[in-house]
Motif scaffolding. Structure first.
Motif, mmCIF file in Angstrom:
data_model
loop_
_atom_site.group_PDB
_atom_site.id
_atom_site.type_symbol
_atom_site.label_atom_id
_atom_site.label_comp_id
_atom_site.label_asym_id
_atom_site.label_seq_id
_atom_site.Cartn_x
_atom_site.Cartn_y
_atom_site.Cartn_z
ATOM 1 N N SER A 46 0.690 -1.194 -0.352
ATOM 2 C CA SER A 46 0.121 -0.223 -0.125
ATOM 3 C C SER A 46 1.154 1.001 -0.015
ATOM 4 O O SER A 46 1.504 1.429 0.364
ATOM 5 C CB SER A 46 -1.389 -0.267 1.224
ATOM 6 N N VAL A 47 0.970 2.343 -0.987
ATOM 7 C CA VAL A 47 1.287 3.446 -1.029
ATOM 8 C C VAL A 47 0.117 4.459 -0.602
ATOM 9 O O VAL A 47 -0.987 4.550 -0.909
ATOM 10 C CB VAL A 47 2.022 3.147 -2.060
ATOM 11 N N THR A 48 0.869 5.703 -0.561
ATOM 12 C CA THR A 48 -0.219 6.820 -0.557
ATOM 13 C C THR A 48 1.124 7.924 -1.664
ATOM 14 O O THR A 48 1.541 7.946 -1.721
ATOM 15 C CB THR A 48 -0.062 7.726 1.083
ATOM 16 N N VAL A 49 0.329 9.076 -3.001
ATOM 17 C CA VAL A 49 0.371 9.899 -3.026
ATOM 18 C C VAL A 49 0.637 11.060 -2.318
ATOM 19 O O VAL A 49 0.325 11.178 -1.924
ATOM 20 C CB VAL A 49 -0.238 10.072 -4.511
ATOM 21 N N SER A 50 2.032 11.416 -2.879
ATOM 22 C CA SER A 50 3.019 12.690 -1.472
ATOM 23 C C SER A 50 2.556 13.479 -3.135
ATOM 24 O O SER A 50 3.362 14.701 -2.427
ATOM 25 C CB SER A 50 4.059 12.306 -0.405
ATOM 26 N N HIS A 51 2.777 13.033 -4.649
ATOM 27 C CA HIS A 51 3.594 14.948 -5.525
ATOM 28 C C HIS A 51 3.279 13.436 -6.529
ATOM 29 O O HIS A 51 3.239 12.233 -7.055
ATOM 30 C CB HIS A 51 4.503 14.035 -5.163
ATOM 31 N N HIS A 52 2.274 14.690 -7.612
ATOM 32 C CA HIS A 52 1.963 14.089 -9.405
ATOM 33 C C HIS A 52 2.297 14.927 -9.668
ATOM 34 O O HIS A 52 1.861 16.442 -9.791
ATOM 35 C CB HIS A 52 0.786 13.247 -9.345
ATOM 36 N N ARG A 53 2.883 14.945 -10.835
ATOM 37 C CA ARG A 53 3.175 16.058 -12.284
ATOM 38 C C ARG A 53 3.076 14.927 -13.334
ATOM 39 O O ARG A 53 3.285 13.425 -13.371
ATOM 40 C CB ARG A 53 4.344 16.383 -12.049
ATOM 41 N N ILE A 54 2.626 15.728 -14.099
ATOM 42 C CA ILE A 54 3.311 14.831 -16.137
ATOM 43 C C ILE A 54 4.128 15.424 -16.670
ATOM 44 O O ILE A 54 4.718 16.717 -16.224
ATOM 45 C CB ILE A 54 1.656 15.148 -16.525
ATOM 46 N N HIS A 55 5.311 14.526 -16.771
ATOM 47 C CA HIS A 55 6.476 14.773 -17.642
ATOM 48 C C HIS A 55 6.630 13.801 -18.814
ATOM 49 O O HIS A 55 6.687 12.888 -18.969
ATOM 50 C CB HIS A 55 7.714 14.483 -16.724
ATOM 51 N N LYS A 56 6.276 14.909 -20.084
ATOM 52 C CA LYS A 56 6.176 14.182 -21.459
ATOM 53 C C LYS A 56 5.021 13.700 -20.860
ATOM 54 O O LYS A 56 4.132 13.825 -21.078
ATOM 55 C CB LYS A 56 7.630 13.195 -21.830
ATOM 56 N N GLN A 57 5.676 12.009 -21.989
ATOM 57 C CA GLN A 57 3.983 11.620 -21.542
ATOM 58 C C GLN A 57 3.430 10.254 -20.507
ATOM 59 O O GLN A 57 2.146 10.049 -19.977
ATOM 60 C CB GLN A 57 3.734 10.552 -23.142
ATOM 61 N N PHE A 58 4.397 10.851 -19.282
ATOM 62 C CA PHE A 58 4.521 9.670 -18.477
ATOM 63 C C PHE A 58 3.333 11.080 -17.017
ATOM 64 O O PHE A 58 4.162 11.950 -16.902
ATOM 65 C CB PHE A 58 5.611 9.545 -17.925
ATOM 66 N N ASP A 59 2.985 9.972 -16.444
ATOM 67 C CA ASP A 59 2.200 10.590 -14.883
ATOM 68 C C ASP A 59 3.415 10.321 -13.889
ATOM 69 O O ASP A 59 4.594 9.408 -13.400
ATOM 70 C CB ASP A 59 1.355 9.862 -14.118
ATOM 71 N N LEU A 60 4.465 10.899 -12.964
ATOM 72 C CA LEU A 60 5.915 10.696 -12.742
ATOM 73 C C LEU A 60 5.142 10.969 -11.269
ATOM 74 O O LEU A 60 4.315 12.285 -10.557
ATOM 75 C CB LEU A 60 6.880 11.834 -12.304
ATOM 76 N N LEU A 61 4.882 10.446 -10.380
ATOM 77 C CA LEU A 61 4.441 10.107 -8.576
ATOM 78 C C LEU A 61 5.368 9.740 -7.852
ATOM 79 O O LEU A 61 6.814 9.470 -8.006
ATOM 80 C CB LEU A 61 3.668 8.391 -8.917
#
Length: 173
Positions: free
Chosen positions: A51-66
């Protein structure tokens, strides 16, 4: 873990040295799925579920960075490369009429309005204008691309896993 779990993406690599992972998303609501505080599950190669909890999300090129709470370096997330990300059904929100989750459409049989069964939806691609369903033909051969637009898609029955389309000229080529 209890409940139904739905795939939302695949972790394809790490990104940088601060614990970010690069995700190829397979969800139609990535902003909602990957919002800060979202709870996800990673199934690692040993079939262990983390189990993980997202602390940060951004989009870079065609990827989601988490980035996940408690995972602060590349060493912490290296083991997640190649793993699949899931969301629990308890976090899925109700959709409006005529809106569907990808998991509901993938696997549906595609039939023409003349009764011919063509194949099954195997993947969905976002194009910006509309989604495109990739349909694997029953007869083999090249996949068919079906645009999710009113002129083509005539009826969707999730309970029967059947979709009726109007075969516009050029769709099967």
């Amino acid at each position: 873990m209890n409940g139904d779990w739905f795939r939302v993406g695949k972790i394809v690599n790490t990104h940088g040295v601060k614990g970010e992972v690069r995700v190829i998303s397979s969800t139609d609501f990535s902003d909602e799925r990957y919002a800060v505080g979202s709870k996800l599950m990673i199934r690692v190669q040993t079939n262990e579920e983390i189990s993980v909890t997202v602390s940060h999300h951004r989009i870079h090129k065609q990827f989601d960075l988490l980035q996940f709470e408690g995972y602060f370096s590349i060493n912490d997330v290296e083991k997640f490369k190649g793993c699949t990300l899931y969301v629990s059904s308890e976090y899925l929100t109700d959709l409006d009429e005529d809106e569907y989750y990808y998991y509901e459409i993938i696997g549906c049989s595609i039939m023409t309005d003349e009764g011919e069964t063509i194949g099954k939806v195997k993947e969905i691609v976002q194009t910006g204008a509309n989604d495109v369903w990739i349909v694997q033909r029953n007869s083999g051969g090249k996949d068919i691309l079906i645009p999710y637009i009113d002129d083509v898609v005539k009826d969707i029955s999730i309970s029967d896993k059947k979709i009726t389309i109007h075969l516009m000229e050029g769709l099967l080529e």
